[in-house]
Enzyme design. Structure first.
Site, short mmCIF file in Angstrom:
data_model
loop_
_atom_site.label_atom_id
_atom_site.label_comp_id
_atom_site.label_asym_id
_atom_site.label_seq_id
_atom_site.Cartn_x
_atom_site.Cartn_y
_atom_site.Cartn_z
N HIS A 182 6.77 -5.84 11.68
CA HIS A 182 6.01 -4.61 11.85
C HIS A 182 5.36 -4.56 13.23
CE1 HIS A 182 3.23 -1.33 10.83
NE2 HIS A 182 3.96 -1.12 9.76
N HIS B 63 1.47 3.81 2.05
CA HIS B 63 2.08 4.48 3.18
C HIS B 63 3.60 4.51 3.02
CE1 HIS B 63 -1.50 4.05 6.15
NE2 HIS B 63 -1.57 5.15 5.42
N HIS C 232 -7.31 -1.59 5.79
CA HIS C 232 -6.25 -0.65 6.16
C HIS C 232 -6.38 0.72 5.49
CE1 HIS C 232 -2.58 0.56 7.98
NE2 HIS C 232 -1.99 0.79 6.82
N HIS D 232 0.83 -1.20 0.00
CA HIS D 232 0.00 0.00 0.00
C HIS D 232 0.86 1.24 0.00
CE1 HIS D 232 0.62 -0.81 4.30
NE2 HIS D 232 0.45 0.48 4.50
N ASP E 265 6.05 4.14 4.99
CA ASP E 265 6.88 3.08 5.58
C ASP E 265 6.75 1.78 4.79
OD1 ASP E 265 4.28 2.80 6.45
OD2 ASP E 265 4.83 1.83 8.33
N GLU F 188 1.81 -8.57 9.75
CA GLU F 188 2.13 -7.41 10.60
C GLU F 188 1.67 -7.71 12.02
OE1 GLU F 188 -0.03 -4.36 11.70
OE2 GLU F 188 -1.78 -4.56 10.40
N ASP G 87 -0.01 -4.28 5.89
CA ASP G 87 -0.87 -3.85 6.99
C ASP G 87 -2.30 -4.20 6.61
OD1 ASP G 87 1.40 -2.89 8.00
OD2 ASP G 87 0.92 -0.77 7.80
#
Lengths: 498, 856
Positions: A415, A69, A156, A67, A71, A202, A177
């Site tokens: 994670h 994000h 998420h 995804h 991180d 995660e 995530d």
């Protein structure tokens, strides 16, 4: 044969997710994130561990990004443009659409505001995105002759996916995530029951057991309703993508049901643009949004209008969504300065605020309080403060539920925080009897893999199988030895034992 | 104890061993009943959908049910023991569809065999449990059903402690499935959970709590947590219900809510925990879920398991302002049952009701009743509230009365409820309040119609206004007119309990029966009594009959009901009474007038036409009719056909006879399936039909015979199953009447915004808007229900329908109605031979839409 699992990032920590999995000479990199907490070399995964020579294109089969994000994707332009990786990259359509926005936003903040050295330029971001192949949910992609990957819905954020990868008989799932409880605007993670050797999951909330989401929603709505009913103004600082839409849907629904006429404003800018993306990517949202789509796009909020600066001091109650989420500056800070001194007003805070932001200071403050914004400005905060506890990550129960549903042979946790991961690991091993690992960064886990041997049935066996042998054994007596009398009335070919 | 079934076959992917083909074709035959029953041959085998390797068709869930096969097991000479073995064997088949069918077979088998051997049941149960972890969604779904059914048998065959143990085991096992990724499976799992009648409190509490509770921490049951783990910890039930209530799909949330409703009856503590989350469900975005949550709360209130805290009230009272009528009304019904513990809570409640009145004035009548009832149960709080607001009630100095204000009237209603309060306190309400209430007598008595009639109310008010201190008991001297209707209800219910053969056994079921109101039982009694009336009709006492029927009808129409089930039953009863009335009229006409041929024919034709129309309506607009009810309707249809043939359509003898034959053979089939005896009338008729078929007599002899057969008709008792749903629609155009017509332009199409509400219509139903201008043929607009939001129970939407044939006039009115295609099953009882469209059944009253060209 074994599955080698090299954790380059997010091992016993949160940030710079990056796992390289080797199955039968196929090397897949899952996620390529950056760590937001560091500014030195530690911000990127240590790519040199993949290949000493630096020839990443040949040593990696592909990169899969779950995804948008930072991180999970932050290091991608660096890896492709600076380190020179030139192979295939896979991500979902929404991720591909939204990732450049996030990366560009980040680059701007870093370079333009903080005046740091540029890690990658805007052009490099665009170059990098050109190498990306977008995939759809449940679409099986044949990366090469042996390797298949397939994306599953992860909840998420918009476009988040779990990835299934298969080489020969070996199959794994990397979750990225995910969220196991549905939001208003996003669904819960959804995956098939697969025969898996390994699940890499995660574990952000490895020991948290979150209460029902209704309680959270109720608290929030009650606070907001009470405030506007008393004529106050509500400031909701949020991030542009995700929480803003979630809360807005919640409010819009509530407004509709309660027949409230108080205006809800969206500050212009990224949020409006983000809403547009949501409207287009409706297929990636929750069931409810999809259901109502035929009659109305749920992101065409009925009670929401865009905000104008002149309205800040307009009389009467209102609700305002403004960026950024942690009141670290920008429009939300501007409005906060105006509204905070009045008791009737309300400010909501996101679940997590970085230290040093106004949001973080408010979290620990008790109203009324004095907050210094800079040397010259001090705000007398008298308004009410409501802390939100919405989170797009699954909790411990969700992780256990997913692991139970998939029932893989091995689990690797990433994670998350080390002590919490250890607790969860223990739980998975004891409750489900599944071997579980929680490697640190740059560690390699090696697990045995499945290999099926093909066997051919002989003609004789086929012949003898012409009459099926339906045995019906009672286990209570000695197994297999207690065959009762043969049922004489059965048709030839069907033998029944009692 | 476990039973294992080994099945050896070549499991070589695509290649199907001949063995399996044989076995499969056998299962298919059994499942389809393809070789024997003539009624099954209607389904021609389709080519296989899965790969070319299987030339056989496997029954999917929708196709002929194994149930039918199992009924006909005798015909196949398959003993249940063998069938069970075979089905168990096939649960291990490598082909998922076979596993699914085998499990379905096991489910059906469980309901129609008697097994005494516990180890056998355990064998089947654990086999099903194993398949809960299958890779295929559909197999898991069937496995959940199988676990539920065989679990039920397992519980039933145990006693006392082990019974409890097994019940818990099954419950926890099913709970472990509610986190499955397949939506339908979750629905099935929750439905199954709702069927369990006995669960220990610890486990129930665990389903609302995420962490393992101390009481359940160490407990384990026999079962499976994963494919490999062969023990089932009690913590597998953790949070199960909350997960269901939080689900993404409203189907699951609703199902979870419903099961919760059933289980709250089991434990008070569970109920008091569950109410917290149920109150949150009132915030759900789906109307169906909100409604179900309210009904669950209502049920808890009835079963006296509801404890409302002040914190809950905020959410609960919010539903009084809901946009949906049914939700508001259910909320009010629930509120009147709730005991509000302190003045603050009571005030909150009254304020919310006042707001309800302010925003939705159309609820007035119902609101007054709720306020009155609430006042009666909370007498001591009312006094203090009235004292606070007394200023509002007083006429202002200019002599103007503020009584037109709905709020004032509502407060008056609240005030006058005090003397009849259950708390029997001395009334603290100022006496002039009662005089003020007299001014609004009409308005108030309309609301309180159910509790007290206008005259009594007037007498009561004038009595109370005379004294500064009153107590109701003085006035009523022991008798309570305020409870008139309720008493009558009780009487009727009592009667029903006396006469009813079906005794409800468990207290839980009793509670549930209460929930679906006394209404249903009243309707049932009335229907049962109707068969007695037939004798009066035969004697020709039509006057008395009509009077009786009318009074019954009035009685029934007094009930206003909100639950969809009772609405269905009521509507059915009313329709039925009407049909009987018509039939009675026909009967007396035939009996009395000798010279029918010259006088009564026209009337008879009209009456029979009406009967046919009504019967058609009943046949198509009610779903959930049981076989007996269907049979009953068919018999009346048959009667009407015979009447028509023997008195009206003598010229069209052959065709009418054919129709009679069709219905009669259907009746016969139904009777056979359900093992019901044929009535004399039908037996006679069948004999007659045979004779007519064989004989060469003239038409007139035959007609004479038919007329004679009518003599053997007598009305059978109809027993309602109570699961009837009425297909209904409401149609409205906002702000449109003769004076406010919609604009249109000559010769151009015009769009008309209709507000449509549909009840109990599944999206498969084909609905049409029929729009007619006087003297022209109607225009049809198709309503595709898939397009609209909502669920099958209630679907509310606005639909802009185009009307093309605007006439060349400045003003016209359009008659609009919603009609449904009567396309049900294979019977074509009412199908016209010439028309291309199937018959339409109208679902609502025709409305008139006024249109006019804009005036410049």
């Amino acid at each position: 044969m074994a599955i080698e699992c090299l954790v380059l990032g997010a091992g016993q920590e949160v940030g710079k997710s990056c796992v390289v999995v080797t199955i039968n000479d196929k090397k897949i990199m899952f996620d390529c994130g950056m760590h937001m907490g560091y500014l030195d070399h530690r911000r990127y995964p240590d790519f040199s561990l993949i290949s000493k020579s630096g020839d990443f294109t040949n040593s990696l089969t592909c990169i899969v990004v779950t995804h948008f994000h930072l991180d999970h994707i932050g290091a991608l332009p660096y890896f492709t443009e600076v380190c020179g990786y030139n192979g295939p990259i896979y991500m979902t359509y929404p991720t591909k659409a939204l990732a450049p926005l996030m990366l560009e936003d980040y680059r701007k903040v870093m370079v333009d505001r903080r005046g740091e050295e540029e890690q990658f330029s805007s052009e490099q971001i665009l170059e990098c995105m050109k190498k990306v192949t977008a995939v759809d949910l449940k679409q099986t992609v044949q990366v090469d002759k042996d390797l298949q990957i397939r994306a599953y819905y992860a909840g998420h954020v918009l476009g988040a996916a779990m990835f299934y990868a298969r080489v020969g008989d070996v199959a794994i799932v990397y979750t990225g995530d995910y969220n196991m409880t549905p939001d208003r605007h996003l669904g819960a993670a959804q995956i098939d029951r697969l025969q898996l050797d390994l699940v890499i999951t995660e574990s952000t909330y490895a020991t948290t057991y979150r209460d029902s989401k209704y309680a959270r929603e109720r608290e929030f709505l009650k606070a907001v309703h009470k405030c506007v009913a008393g004529g106050g103004k509500v400031l909701i600082p949020t991030f542009a993508l995700g929480r803003a839409q979630e809360l807005c849907m919640l409010l819009d629904d509530y407004w509709e049901r309660m027949n409230l006429k108080v205006p809800i404003y969206f500050s212009a800018g990224l949020t409006v643009q983000a809403n547009m993306y949501y409207k287009m990517l409706i297929n990636w949202t929750s069931q409810k949004v999809k259901d109502t789509y035929a009659t109305r796009n749920a992101f065409d909020f009925k009670h929401v209008c865009s905000f104008d600066r002149s309205l800040i001091n307009a009389p009467g109650p209102c609700v305002l969504f403004a960026t950024p989420g942690m009141i670290s500056g920008g429009f939300s800070l501007e409005v906060f300065k105006q509204w905070a001194p009045y008791e009737g007003n309300l400010v909501t805070l996101p679940g997590y605020c970085v230290a040093g932001t106004v949001g973080h200071r408010l979290m620990s403050a008790k109203t009324p309080a004095q907050i210094n914004i800079d040397q010259d400005t001090q705000i007398d905060v008298r308004c009410q403060i409501h802390q939100l506890s919405f989170s797009p990550h699954t909790d411990a129960k969700g992780i256990l539920d997913l692991v139970k549903f998939l029932s893989p042979k091995h689990v690797i946790l990433v994670h998350g925080e080390k002590p919490k991961m250890a607790t969860l690991k223990e739980k998975i091993q004891s409750q489900m009897g599944i071997q579980c690992f929680d490697p640190a960064n740059n560690e390699t886990v090696s697990i045995p893999s499945t290999h099926y041997v093909k066997a051919v049935a002989s003609d004789a066996l086929l012949q003898s199988s012409l009459s099926p042998n339906l045995k019906f054994i009672r286990k209570c007596s000695e197994r297999g030895s207690d065959f009762g009398g043969l049922d004489a009335r059965t048709k030839p070919g069907l033998k029944v034992f009692r | 104890m476990e039973m294992e079934t080994n099945y050896v076959a070549v499991a070589a992917g695509e290649e199907m061993g001949p063995t399996r083909t044989i076995a499969r074709s056998w299962i298919r035959k059994v499942a389809d009943g393809g070789e024997c029953g003539s009624s099954f041959t209607a389904f021609p085998p389709k080519p296989a959908a899965h790969g070319g390797a299987t030339p056989l068709r496997f029954p999917s869930r929708r196709q002929p049910k194994p149930r039918l096969l199992l009924r006909n097991v005798s015909k196949f000479c398959v003993r249940p023991s063998l069938l069970l073995t075979v089905l168990l064997g096939f649960t291990k088949d490598p082909y998922p569809n076979i596993r699914e069918v085998a499990l379905d077979g096991l489910v059906e088998l469980s309901s129609c065999i008697v097994v005494e051997d516990q180890s056998l049941i355990e064998g089947c149960y654990f086999r099903a449990v194993e398949l809960l972890f299958d890779c295929e969604d559909s197999v898991r779904r069937s496995a959940v059903c199988a676990v539920s059914e065989w679990g039920r048998l397992l519980v039933a065959c145990n006693q006392d402690q082990s019974k409890k143990e097994w019940s818990d085991t099954v419950f926890v096992q099913l709970c472990s499935m509610v986190r499955d990724m397949d939506m339908k499976l979750r629905v099935v799992a929750f439905d199954a959970l709702g069927k369990i009648r006995m669960v220990s409190e610890d486990i129930l509490l665990q389903t609302l709590c995420k962490k393992a509770l101390p009481a359940t921490k160490e407990k384990t049951y026999c079962g499976q947590l994963t494919a490999k783990l062969r023990t089932l910890p009690a913590s597998a039930a953790a949070f199960a219900f909350v997960h269901g209530l939080e689900d993404e799909f409203h189907e699951v949330r609703r199902s979870a809510c419903r099961s919760l409703c059933m289980l709250t009856a089991v434990s008070a503590e569970f109920a008091s925990e569950a109410v917290n989350i149920l109150m949150d469900m009132l915030n759900d975005d789906s109307v169906v879920v909100r409604l179900q949550a309210l009904e669950t709360i209502h049920f808890m209130a009835i079963s006296d398991h509801l404890k409302v805290e002040e914190a809950h009230l905020h959410m609960f009272l919010g539903t009084l302002l809901d946009r949906s009528d049914s939700i508001r009304s259910t909320a009010r019904n629930t509120l009147q049952l709730i005991k509000l513990r302190n003045l603050a809570m009571f005030r909150l409640g009254i304020d919310a009701l006042m707001k309800n009145l302010e925003f939705y004035p159309q609820d007035e009548a119902d609101l007054f009743l709720v306020i009155f009832k609430l006042g009666r149960t909370h007498g001591k709080f009312v006094g203090s509230i009235i004292r606070e607001v007394f200023q509002e009630l007083e006429p202002s100095f200019e002599g103007k009365l503020a009584f037109d204000n709905a709020r004032t009237v509502a407060l008056l209603v609240l005030a006058i409820s005090v003397p009849v309060s259950f708390e029997r306190r001395i009334c603290t309400v100022p006496p002039q309040t009662f005089s003020y209430a007299v001014i609004q007598l009409g308005r108030i008595s309309r609301g309180l119609f159910d509790v007290v009639n206008q005259d009594t109310l007037l007498a009561y008010l004038s009595y109370c206004s005379r004294f500064s201190l009153v107590s109701a008991s003085e006035f009523f001297k022991g008798e309570e007119p305020a409870l008139q209707l309720e008493k009558r209800n009780d009487l009727l219910c009592q009667k029903s309990n006396d006469t009813s053969e079906a005794h409800l056994t468990s207290p839980l079921l009793d509670c549930l029966a209460n929930l679906h109101d006394r209404v249903t039982s009243c309707a049932k009694i009335v229907l049962r009594k109707i068969s007695d009336i037939w004798r009066l009709i035969e004697l020709g006492c039509m006057g008395e009959v009509i009077q009786t029927l009318r009074s019954w009808k009035e009685e029934l129409s007094k009930f206003t009901s909100d639950s969809s089930q009772t609405v269905g039953v009521l509507a059915f009863a009313l329709q039925y009474i009407h049909v009987i009335k018509l039939l009675g009229k026909v009967w007396t006409r035939i009996l009395s007038s000798r010279n029918l041929r010259y006088h009564g024919i026209g009337v008879l034709e009209v009456l029979l036409g009406k009967i046919d129309k009504r019967l058609q309506d009943m046949w198509y607009r009610f779903i959930g009719l049981s076989r007996e009810e269907e049979l009953h309707l068919l018999e009346i249809m048959l009667l009407s056909c015979v009447l028509r043939l023997s008195y009206l359509e003598t010229f069209n003898f052959e065709a009418s006879l054919k129709k009679i034959c069709t219905i009669s053979s259907r009746v016969e089939n139904l009777c056979k399936e359900e093992a019901i005896e044929l009535s004399n009338f039908i037996l006679d008729l069948q004999k007659l039909l045979c004779e007519i078929g064989n004989s060469s007599d003239g038409v007139f002899e035959n007609i004479y015979l038919l007329q004679k057969s009518l003599k053997s008709f007598s009305l059978r008792q109809i027993v309602l199953s109570g699961e009837i749903k009425h297909l209904e629609a409401e149609l409205n155009v906002r702000d449109n009447d003769f004076q406010n017509p919609l604009p249109f332009i000559l010769g151009l199409p015009v769009g008309i915004p209709f507000e449509i509400t549909l009840y109990n219509l599944t999206s498969e139903k084909r609905l049409w808007l029929t729009m007619t201008v006087d003297g022209t043929s109607p225009q049809f607009v198709f309503l595709d229900l898939h397009e609209f939001e909502g669920c099958d129970e209630i679907r509310k939407f606005t639909f802009v329908a185009p009307f093309y044939g605007t006439p060349r006039v400045t003003y016209f009115s359009l008659k609009v109605c919603i009609a449904m295609e009567c396309l049900s099953e294979d019977v074509q009882l009412f199908k016209d031979y010439e028309g291309p469209k199937p018959e339409l059944s109208f679902l609502c009253k025709e409305i008139e839409v006024h249109l006019s060209t804009p005036v410049k």
